[in-house]
Enzyme design. Structure first.
Site, mmCIF file in Angstrom:
data_model
loop_
_atom_site.group_PDB
_atom_site.id
_atom_site.type_symbol
_atom_site.label_atom_id
_atom_site.label_comp_id
_atom_site.label_asym_id
_atom_site.label_seq_id
_atom_site.Cartn_x
_atom_site.Cartn_y
_atom_site.Cartn_z
ATOM 1 N N ARG A 1 -5.655 30.528 0.577
ATOM 2 C CA ARG A 1 -4.365 30.126 0.410
ATOM 3 C C ARG A 1 -3.754 29.489 2.094
ATOM 4 O O ARG A 1 -4.302 30.294 2.957
ATOM 5 C CB ARG A 1 -3.463 31.157 0.087
ATOM 6 N N TYR B 1 6.264 42.379 -4.875
ATOM 7 C CA TYR B 1 5.532 41.038 -5.166
ATOM 8 C C TYR B 1 4.566 41.502 -6.564
ATOM 9 O O TYR B 1 4.677 40.538 -7.445
ATOM 10 C CB TYR B 1 4.747 40.306 -4.266
ATOM 11 N N CYS C 1 10.359 33.816 4.463
ATOM 12 C CA CYS C 1 9.573 34.688 4.055
ATOM 13 C C CYS C 1 9.331 36.000 4.746
ATOM 14 O O CYS C 1 9.447 35.996 6.105
ATOM 15 C CB CYS C 1 7.853 34.060 4.348
ATOM 16 N N THR D 1 -0.982 30.169 4.204
ATOM 17 C CA THR D 1 0.279 30.895 4.188
ATOM 18 C C THR D 1 0.712 30.787 5.444
ATOM 19 O O THR D 1 0.243 30.607 6.714
ATOM 20 C CB THR D 1 0.020 32.511 3.824
#
Length: 321
Positions: free
Chosen positions: A121, A185, A55, A123
Site C-alpha cells: 500500500r 478502523y 489522516c 500510505t
C-alpha cells in the site's frame, strides 16, 4: 483502497480476512538511521515530510515537526484531493518531486520512484530524501522518534521520549494502537458481525481504561507531555467527528468521558501547535474516502464541540499552583 503490485497500481487490496480488517505492516518501518537524523539538522530542505491533514497517522509526525521547531529544516507537503488511485499528491494536479525532474499525480508514484518493483500500500506519512530519491520511512512512530532526536540550536530542549519512560511508553503505545487507534478502523472496516463486535468492545474497554488513568494525571505519565500523549491525541481528536458515526463506535462519545474530553482539549490548546488542526478537512476527507459506510459521500454537519473551553487540567500539575 488499492495497492501497488510489482510497481503497478491495482484496485485490489488485501486488508479483509474472514470479515476482519487486518492493517498491513508498513514496508519502510525500520528505525531511522543516525546519519539521517544528523543530516536533517545539517542539510535543511533535503528531507521532506509528506502527509495528509485528514489522516491520524500523518498528523503524528506533523505535530512532532511543529513541537520540535523543525519547520525550517523539513518542508511539509500535504497530499490532498480525490483518491482515485490512493492518495492524490496535489489535488489531482501534478507535483514536481523534490530533488528530481519527475512530476507525479498520485502518491503511489513516489513509492515506485523509490522502488520500481514496490508491492504494498502507498500510505502517508512519508519521510522523503530528495537527494537519494528514496523513501526513508512511512511509519509514523519511527518518524516521530527520529524528529525528536534531531539536535539544533533553535530546537526546544524538551524531549518527548524521556529515557526513564521507555518501557512504560512502549506499553501504553501498544495499548493505544491495538485498542483504539487501529481499533476504530477494525470496527469501521469490519465485514462480519463478530469482527465488528470484538473491535468495538476493545475500543471502549481501552477508552474506559484511559479515562481512569487520567483521573489524577494531567497527561499519560504525569505533568509533562510525551510522544504517547500526541499519538493518543490524533485519535481522540477524530472520535466524535468521525469514528463515532462513520466507524460505528456508538457506545459512548468522547464528550461522555469527562477526563478524556478535557485532556484532549488541553492538548488541542497547546500554543505551539495552534493552527495545525484542520477539522473541516478531517471530516470531509474521512467521510468521502474512508470505509464503504457512506456510499453517497455525504459530509455531515459536525458536532457542536467547544475545543477552546477551559479544560482545568492544570489543577493536576502542582507546578501551576
Amino acid at each position: 483502497m488499492g495497492m501497488l503490485y510489482k510497481g503497478q497500481w491495482t484496485d485490489k487490496d488485501d486488508i479483509i480476512h474472514d470479515g476482519a480488517y487486518i492493517r498491513p505492516t508498513s514496508k519502510y518501518n525500520g528505525e531511522i538511521p543516525v546519519h539521517v537524523i544528523d543530516n536533517i539538522a545539517t542539510s535543511p530542505g533535503r528531507y521532506w515530510l509528506i502527509g495528509s491533514n485528514s489522516c491520524q497517522w500523518s498528523q503524528r509526525p506533523m505535530l512532532m515537526r511543529r513541537l520540535k521547531k523543525l519547520d525550517d529544516l523539513i518542508p511539509l507537503h500535504i497530499a490532498h484531493g480525490p483518491r482515485l488511485e490512493g492518495y492524490a499528491i496535489n489535488g489531482g494536479k501534478t507535483w514536481k518531486v523534490p530533488g528530481s525532474n519527475h512530476s507525479i499525480i498520485h502518491l503511489h508514484q513516489l513509492y515506485t520512484l523509490s522502488n520500481p518493483n514496490y508491492t504494498g500500500r502507498s500510505t502517508v506519512p512519508v519521510l522523503w530524501d530528495s537527494q537519494t530519491q528514496q523513501i526513508i520511512s512511512n511509519e509514523s512512530s519511527q518518524i516521530m522518534l527520529a524528529l525528536d532526536k534531531v539536535q539544533t540550536e533553535e530546537q526546544l530542549p524538551l524531549t518527548y521520549y524521556p529515557p526513564t519512560l521507555n518501557e512504560e511508553m512502549s506499553d501504553i503505545d501498544g495499548l493505544i494502537y491495538s485498542g483504539l487507534s487501529n481499533g476504530v478502523y477494525k470496527a469501521g472496516f469490519a465485514q462480519s458481525q463478530n469482527a465488528y463486535d470484538q473491535a468495538v468492545s476493545l475500543v471502549f474497554d481501552t477508552l474506559d481504561s484511559l479515562e481512569q488513568r487520567l483521573r489524577e494525571k494531567r497527561y499519560l505519565f504525569g505533568t509533562k507531555q510525551t510522544a504517547s500523549d500526541w499519538k493518543l491525541f490524533t485519535t481522540l481528536l477524530r472520535f466524535d467527528l468521525v469514528y463515532y458515526t462513520l466507524h460505528r463506535c456508538l457506545t459512548k462519545r468522547l464528550v461522555d468521558y469527562p477526563n478524556l474530553w478535557a485532556y484532549t482539549r488541553d492538548l488541542y490548546q497547546t500554543k505551539s501547535i495552534a493552527g495545525t488542526v484542520d477539522i473541516p478537512t478531517i471530516v470531509a476527507a474521512s467521510f468521502q474516502n474512508d470505509t464503504g459506510n457512506n456510499p453517497h459521500n455525504i459530509i455531515p454537519v459536525t458536532p457542536d464541540l467547544d475545543w477552546e473551553a477551559p479544560h482545568n487540567r492544570d489543577i493536576l500539575d502542582p507546578s501551576h499552583s
